[in-house]
Design a protein around this motif. Sequence first.
Motif, PDB file in Angstrom:
ATOM      1  N   SER A  68       0.861  -1.186   0.000  1.00 30.89           N
ATOM      2  CA  SER A  68       0.000   0.000   0.000  1.00 30.89           C
ATOM      3  C   SER A  68       0.896   1.235   0.000  1.00 30.89           C
ATOM      4  CB  SER A  68      -0.911  -0.003   1.242  1.00 30.89           C
ATOM      5  OG  SER A  68      -0.296   0.627   2.350  1.00 30.89           O
ATOM      6  N   PRO A  69       0.313   2.411  -0.218  1.00 31.11           N
ATOM      7  CA  PRO A  69       1.122   3.635  -0.161  1.00 31.11           C
ATOM      8  C   PRO A  69       1.756   3.868   1.209  1.00 31.11           C
ATOM      9  CG  PRO A  69      -1.011   4.069  -1.199  1.00 31.11           C
ATOM     10  CD  PRO A  69      -1.070   2.677  -0.636  1.00 31.11           C
ATOM     11  N   TYR A  70       1.269   3.175   2.245  1.00 27.36           N
ATOM     12  CA  TYR A  70       1.785   3.359   3.602  1.00 27.36           C
ATOM     13  C   TYR A  70       2.888   2.377   3.969  1.00 27.36           C
ATOM     14  CZ  TYR A  70      -2.075   6.536   4.044  1.00 27.36           C
ATOM     15  OH  TYR A  70      -2.933   7.581   3.856  1.00 27.36           O
ATOM     16  N   ARG A  71       3.352   1.600   3.004  1.00 29.10           N
ATOM     17  CA  ARG A  71       4.478   0.694   3.252  1.00 29.10           C
ATOM     18  C   ARG A  71       5.601   1.518   3.877  1.00 29.10           C
ATOM     19  NH1 ARG A  71       5.613  -4.184  -0.030  1.00 29.10           N
ATOM     20  NH2 ARG A  71       7.503  -5.021   0.912  1.00 29.10           N
ATOM     21  N   ALA A  72       6.230   0.995   4.966  1.00 27.46           N
ATOM     22  CA  ALA A  72       7.200   1.829   5.676  1.00 27.46           C
ATOM     23  C   ALA A  72       8.193   1.003   6.476  1.00 27.46           C
ATOM     24  CB  ALA A  72       6.460   2.769   6.628  1.00 27.46           C
TER      25      ALA A  72
END
Length: 156
Positions: A68-72
């Motif tokens: 997802s765009p929130y991969r961190a």
Amino acid sequence: MSNFRIIGLQPAAFTEYFGKSDDELSALGARRYVVDEKPGFPDRIEMRDLEIGETAILLNYEHMDKPSPYRASHAIFVLDGANQAYDRVNEIPEVMRSRLLSARSFSADGMMLDADVFPGAELRGWIMQSFADRAVDFIDVHNAKRGCFSGRVVRA
């Protein structure tokens, strides 16, 4: 009341770092520290502030691995040689209760639904409020001042 569970990171994920020399750790992008202040070295496996004299390893950890765009990822401390992960239901470890926190709730597909910053003593209430929303699958908690991943909260 929704039951929740906090689980420390699994020691097996870090065995490649345990017992390594400083040069070997450096080659892995990690660093060893002998704990010289408490609090100051929050272990993400046993979910506690390490004691003075214990050995911590600072390394990068991908805490949000969903596509997802929130991969961190971010730096975390782990106890060198830890072998037992924290695993408790409806308990919040002192290492979280004693810090200013940033919490983020996520759906099962890794999309952020809500976020807030508050003293660790307020985490239980935020968990209960978040899990009242059935769309919330999990909560990631971070130390707000340094931004390090602190732990994940899931439904029990």
